[in-house]
Design a protein around this motif. Structure first.
Motif, mmCIF file in Angstrom:
data_model
loop_
_atom_site.group_PDB
_atom_site.id
_atom_site.type_symbol
_atom_site.label_atom_id
_atom_site.label_comp_id
_atom_site.label_asym_id
_atom_site.label_seq_id
_atom_site.Cartn_x
_atom_site.Cartn_y
_atom_site.Cartn_z
ATOM 1 N N VAL A 234 28.902 22.223 9.312
ATOM 2 C CA VAL A 234 29.983 21.272 8.689
ATOM 3 C C VAL A 234 30.194 21.452 7.357
ATOM 4 O O VAL A 234 31.100 21.968 6.566
ATOM 5 C CB VAL A 234 30.052 20.009 9.086
ATOM 6 C CG1 VAL A 234 31.128 19.234 8.199
ATOM 7 C CG2 VAL A 234 30.391 19.616 10.472
ATOM 8 N N ARG A 243 37.934 25.345 6.001
ATOM 9 C CA ARG A 243 38.494 23.820 6.169
ATOM 10 C C ARG A 243 40.149 23.729 5.478
ATOM 11 O O ARG A 243 40.951 23.073 6.118
ATOM 12 C CB ARG A 243 37.786 22.652 5.754
ATOM 13 C CG ARG A 243 36.791 22.261 6.568
ATOM 14 C CD ARG A 243 36.298 20.722 6.363
ATOM 15 N NE ARG A 243 37.227 19.903 6.399
ATOM 16 C CZ ARG A 243 37.480 18.613 6.221
ATOM 17 N NH1 ARG A 243 36.209 18.220 5.489
ATOM 18 N NH2 ARG A 243 38.516 17.567 6.628
ATOM 19 N N LEU A 269 37.767 14.990 9.470
ATOM 20 C CA LEU A 269 37.397 15.738 10.932
ATOM 21 C C LEU A 269 37.776 14.918 12.169
ATOM 22 O O LEU A 269 37.425 13.966 12.372
ATOM 23 C CB LEU A 269 35.945 16.264 11.019
ATOM 24 C CG LEU A 269 35.508 17.458 10.028
ATOM 25 C CD1 LEU A 269 34.187 17.799 10.481
ATOM 26 C CD2 LEU A 269 36.593 18.524 10.007
#
Length: 387
Positions: A234, A243, A269
């Motif tokens: 991530v 992102r 998220l």
């Protein structure tokens, strides 16, 4: 009135007899085969803490039986799984196995449990085969199948208007199966997976694959990683600038137990799972308070699954008043029970996998917050199960 007193006396005598019977039995041997070192160590500890919490809430006993714990660190290593599980089955003669996190290790545990007719409760590993071709009357799962959260997120991604997606995961059973579930749900919602990317477990060198995602420019990415691997992925995805242009989705394990370490990279998220931290129900609120007071930490989905593994075992033991020699009755009761879980009530499918709501959650602060039910009462297809 005399008849009523006689009935009360008989009921009291039966209860007393059951209690004495349970007290006269030796402790129930519970074998915990979980990861206590490596990538999944934190997950293993949360599962054990959840299991122990439920037992503690029952006064340290289940159906009158004292609990004796035996522990083996499975190291998330499938090559050591058979030897490790045999330590519990053959050396320690446990009555029930509880484990594990890694699907490859769990597959070996399921085979050993089936071969030795040992009761096995799986508090995490979602390997589809366990409630598929490897299903058995003595094997239960208190968590999920890999297909369930993947399928639900595929439905959600399609509903959000995405048409082309890429997937990325470790190259092992859990990764392959959750990606397959996602692709199935995504196709049902009108989308197409254009490419699957993977790397060996527990490799966390993501850069080359992130470069490929950037070049392909899909509408969305579905990723499955957990524990330390999820933290790095991530953060790397965010650091690569992806992102901002390509939404990242995943099953809940991408952000469960990892949000604090992921920091700002994880905020917002969306993930799908059978639990959300802020489910505002009396059952979940009581559970989270009890867990926090006991362990000075916030509960997560792994703690819930461990807690429910103990609830499932308790349901079987209660049905036979602690007498595990009544094997068939115990297993039947476990298969027919409805678990009042912090996640919401769930029943067992015929293949012994939870039939449960899958939630859409959003990462906010250190919580995965409930947004809506993605798919209600989703049952795993259990392909190949014959019981």
């Amino acid at each position: 009135m005399r008849a009523a007193f006689r009935l009360a006396a008989v009921a009291a005598a039966i209860a007393a007899s059951a209690s004495v019977h349970a007290q006269g039995q030796p402790p129930l041997k519970v074998g915990l085969m979980l990861p206590y070192t490596g990538t999944y160590a934190a997950l293993g500890n949360m599962i054990e803490n959840g299991f122990r919490l439920y037992v503690q809430e029952q006064g340290g006993k289940l159906a009158g039986r004292e609990i004796q714990y035996f522990k083996v660190d499975d190291e998330s290593d499938p090559s050591k799984a058979t030897d490790n599980v045999n330590k519990l089955i053959k050396r320690d003669n446990v009555d029930v196995l509880v484990g594990t996190v890694h699907s490859g290790v769990a597959l070996a545990m399921a085979k050993a449990a089936k071969d030795n007719n040992t009761l096995l409760i799986i508090p995490n590993a979602g390997a589809d085969a366990i409630t598929g071709p490897l299903c058995a009357p003595n094997i239960f799962r208190s968590s999920f199948s890999n297909w369930q959260p993947g399928y639900a997120m595929g439905i959600v991604a399609g509903q959000r208007g995405h048409k082309r997606a890429m997937t990325i995961t470790w190259n092992y059973a859990a990764g392959a199966e959750t990606v397959k579930g996602f692709a199935e749900g995504f196709a049902k919602s009108g989308g197409t997976v254009v490419k699957d990317l993977n790397l060996p477990f527990p490799n966390v060198e993501f850069q080359a694959l992130l470069t490929e995602i950037a070049a392909q420019k899909p509408d969305a990415v579905y990723a499955f990683f957990a524990g330390g691997g999820a933290v790095k992925f991530v953060k790397d995805y965010d650091a690569a600038g992806l992102r901002k242009t390509i939404p990242l989705y995943g099953p809940g394990f991408l952000t469960d137990g990892t949000l604090e370490a992921q920091g700002a990279s994880a905020q917002g998220l969306l993930t799908t799972l059978h639990y959300a931290d802020n489910l505002d129900t009396p059952r979940n609120n009581a559970f989270r308070k009890s867990f926090a007071l006991t362990y000075k930490a916030n509960a997560d989905v792994y703690a819930v699954q461990g807690y429910d593994a103990a609830q499932l075992l308790s349901a079987g033991l209660t049905a036979v008043k602690g007498d595990t020699s009544q094997r068939q009755q115990m297993l039947y009761a476990m298969g027919k029970t409805v678990i009042n879980s912090p996640r919401g009530k769930f029943a067992m499918s015929a293949a012994h996998n939870p039939v449960q709501d899958i939630y859409l959650r959003e990462a906010k602060g250190v919580n995965n917050e409930y947004r809506e039910v993605a798919v209600k009462q989703l049952a795993d297809p259990a392909k190949g199960c014959k019981m």
